[in-house]
Design a protein around this motif. Structure first.
Motif, PDB file in Angstrom:
ATOM      1  N   GLN A  44       1.063  -0.974  -0.090  1.00 17.46           N
ATOM      2  CA  GLN A  44      -0.065   0.151   0.388  1.00 17.46           C
ATOM      3  C   GLN A  44       0.711   1.281  -0.070  1.00 17.46           C
ATOM      4  N   ASP A  45       2.019   1.003   0.858  1.00 18.71           N
ATOM      5  CA  ASP A  45       2.902   2.379   0.830  1.00 18.71           C
ATOM      6  C   ASP A  45       3.715   2.599  -0.608  1.00 18.71           C
ATOM      7  N   ILE A  46       3.669   1.509  -1.081  1.00 17.39           N
ATOM      8  CA  ILE A  46       4.733   2.064  -2.476  1.00 17.39           C
ATOM      9  C   ILE A  46       3.761   2.393  -3.438  1.00 17.39           C
ATOM     10  N   PHE A  47       2.021   1.786  -3.465  1.00 19.60           N
ATOM     11  CA  PHE A  47       1.096   2.067  -4.590  1.00 19.60           C
ATOM     12  C   PHE A  47       0.547   3.449  -4.060  1.00 19.60           C
ATOM     13  N   ASP A  48       0.674   3.851  -2.781  1.00 26.55           N
ATOM     14  CA  ASP A  48       0.496   5.751  -2.627  1.00 26.55           C
ATOM     15  C   ASP A  48       1.875   6.635  -3.310  1.00 26.55           C
ATOM     16  N   THR A  49       2.854   5.994  -2.824  1.00 29.70           N
ATOM     17  CA  THR A  49       3.720   6.822  -3.195  1.00 29.70           C
ATOM     18  C   THR A  49       3.884   6.877  -4.765  1.00 29.70           C
ATOM     19  N   SER A  50       3.394   6.189  -5.244  1.00 25.47           N
ATOM     20  CA  SER A  50       3.517   6.444  -6.576  1.00 25.47           C
ATOM     21  C   SER A  50       2.483   6.953  -7.153  1.00 25.47           C
ATOM     22  N   LYS A  51       1.649   6.812  -6.661  1.00 25.99           N
ATOM     23  CA  LYS A  51       0.284   7.461  -7.163  1.00 25.99           C
ATOM     24  C   LYS A  51       0.294   8.676  -6.770  1.00 25.99           C
ATOM     25  N   ARG A  52       1.009   9.880  -5.269  1.00 25.22           N
ATOM     26  CA  ARG A  52       1.767  10.873  -4.912  1.00 25.22           C
ATOM     27  C   ARG A  52       2.547  11.316  -6.285  1.00 25.22           C
ATOM     28  N   LYS A  53       3.010  10.597  -6.166  1.00 27.21           N
ATOM     29  CA  LYS A  53       4.323  11.630  -8.036  1.00 27.21           C
ATOM     30  C   LYS A  53       3.553  11.143  -9.041  1.00 27.21           C
ATOM     31  N   VAL A  54       2.477  10.738  -9.425  1.00 23.75           N
ATOM     32  CA  VAL A  54       1.629  11.227 -10.784  1.00 23.75           C
ATOM     33  C   VAL A  54       1.229  11.825 -10.557  1.00 23.75           C
ATOM     34  N   MET A  55       0.118  12.041  -9.443  1.00 18.20           N
ATOM     35  CA  MET A  55      -0.538  13.575  -9.321  1.00 18.20           C
ATOM     36  C   MET A  55       0.610  15.591  -9.489  1.00 18.20           C
ATOM     37  N   ALA A  56       1.322  15.022  -8.795  1.00 19.88           N
ATOM     38  CA  ALA A  56       2.961  16.206  -8.783  1.00 19.88           C
ATOM     39  C   ALA A  56       3.898  15.926 -10.267  1.00 19.88           C
ATOM     40  N   MET A  57       2.988  15.424 -11.154  1.00 19.16           N
ATOM     41  CA  MET A  57       3.758  15.549 -12.403  1.00 19.16           C
ATOM     42  C   MET A  57       2.963  16.499 -13.463  1.00 19.16           C
ATOM     43  N   SER A  58       3.726  16.768 -13.911  1.00 23.61           N
ATOM     44  CA  SER A  58       3.298  17.899 -15.209  1.00 23.61           C
ATOM     45  C   SER A  58       2.948  17.391 -16.057  1.00 23.61           C
ATOM     46  N   GLU A  59       2.101  17.572 -17.081  1.00 24.09           N
ATOM     47  CA  GLU A  59       1.419  17.247 -18.344  1.00 24.09           C
ATOM     48  C   GLU A  59       2.341  16.343 -19.179  1.00 24.09           C
ATOM     49  N   ASP A  60       3.699  17.474 -19.074  1.00 19.87           N
ATOM     50  CA  ASP A  60       5.598  16.684 -20.013  1.00 19.87           C
ATOM     51  C   ASP A  60       6.452  15.479 -19.755  1.00 19.87           C
ATOM     52  N   ILE A  61       5.832  15.899 -17.716  1.00 19.51           N
ATOM     53  CA  ILE A  61       6.456  15.074 -17.458  1.00 19.51           C
ATOM     54  C   ILE A  61       5.929  13.301 -17.691  1.00 19.51           C
ATOM     55  N   ALA A  62       4.710  13.889 -17.558  1.00 17.50           N
ATOM     56  CA  ALA A  62       4.210  12.266 -17.670  1.00 17.50           C
ATOM     57  C   ALA A  62       3.873  11.782 -18.734  1.00 17.50           C
ATOM     58  N   ILE A  63       4.198  12.013 -20.132  1.00 20.41           N
ATOM     59  CA  ILE A  63       3.984  11.915 -21.215  1.00 20.41           C
ATOM     60  C   ILE A  63       5.338  11.125 -21.666  1.00 20.41           C
ATOM     61  N   LYS A  64       6.231  12.227 -20.907  1.00 19.32           N
ATOM     62  CA  LYS A  64       7.725  11.493 -21.371  1.00 19.32           C
ATOM     63  C   LYS A  64       7.945  10.275 -20.686  1.00 19.32           C
ATOM     64  N   THR A  65       7.440   9.387 -19.144  1.00 18.39           N
ATOM     65  CA  THR A  65       7.631   8.286 -18.528  1.00 18.39           C
ATOM     66  C   THR A  65       6.392   7.705 -19.327  1.00 18.39           C
ATOM     67  N   ALA A  66       5.290   7.934 -19.619  1.00 24.02           N
ATOM     68  CA  ALA A  66       4.923   6.839 -20.363  1.00 24.02           C
ATOM     69  C   ALA A  66       5.293   6.641 -21.431  1.00 24.02           C
ATOM     70  N   GLN A  67       5.841   7.309 -22.360  1.00 21.41           N
ATOM     71  CA  GLN A  67       6.816   6.946 -23.497  1.00 21.41           C
ATOM     72  C   GLN A  67       8.314   6.105 -22.917  1.00 21.41           C
ATOM     73  N   MET A  68       8.410   6.687 -22.206  1.00 22.90           N
ATOM     74  CA  MET A  68       9.902   5.748 -22.094  1.00 22.90           C
ATOM     75  C   MET A  68       8.975   4.377 -21.225  1.00 22.90           C
ATOM     76  N   THR A  69       8.465   4.312 -20.793  1.00 22.05           N
ATOM     77  CA  THR A  69       8.329   2.996 -20.485  1.00 22.05           C
ATOM     78  C   THR A  69       6.560   2.154 -20.263  1.00 22.05           C
ATOM     79  N   ASN A  70       6.508   2.598 -21.791  1.00 21.80           N
ATOM     80  CA  ASN A  70       5.255   2.100 -22.942  1.00 21.80           C
ATOM     81  C   ASN A  70       4.316   1.319 -21.883  1.00 21.80           C
TER      82      ASN A  70
END
Length: 88
Positions: A44-70
């Motif tokens: 649950q801690d891992i899930f919550d941490t990743s969810k907070r990171k997604v919420m703090a992302m800007s649109e550009d970072i979200a797009i680049k992260t999705a592209q890099m990780t497919n």
């Protein structure tokens, strides 16, 4: 080359030890509620941490992260969070 008899014996012993250790750990997890809760909290801690990171992302970072990780789920989560923030 064919594996020698000694290699087969060592492989069989290692397999047996692995199965024994895995069974013991599984048994302990099933019968120890404290360990089970600790593992659940860790996930649950891992899930919550990743969810907070997604919420703090800007649109550009979200797009680049999705592209890099497919992983299109990164963008889907980011868009869903944006909609939630405006009340939809």
């Amino acid at each position: 080359m064919k594996p020698s008899l000694n290699n087969k014996i060592v492989s069989a012993c290692l397999l047996g030890i692995g199965i024994t250790v895995g069974s013991y750990i599984g048994y302990q997890l099933l019968n120890n509620p404290e360990k089970r809760e600790q593992i659940i909290r860790s996930f649950q801690d891992i899930f919550d941490t990743s969810k907070r990171k997604v919420m703090a992302m800007s649109e550009d970072i979200a797009i680049k992260t999705a592209q890099m990780t497919n992983n299109p789920k990164v963008n889907q989560d980011w868009v869903a969070q944006q909609w939630e923030s405006v009340g939809y």
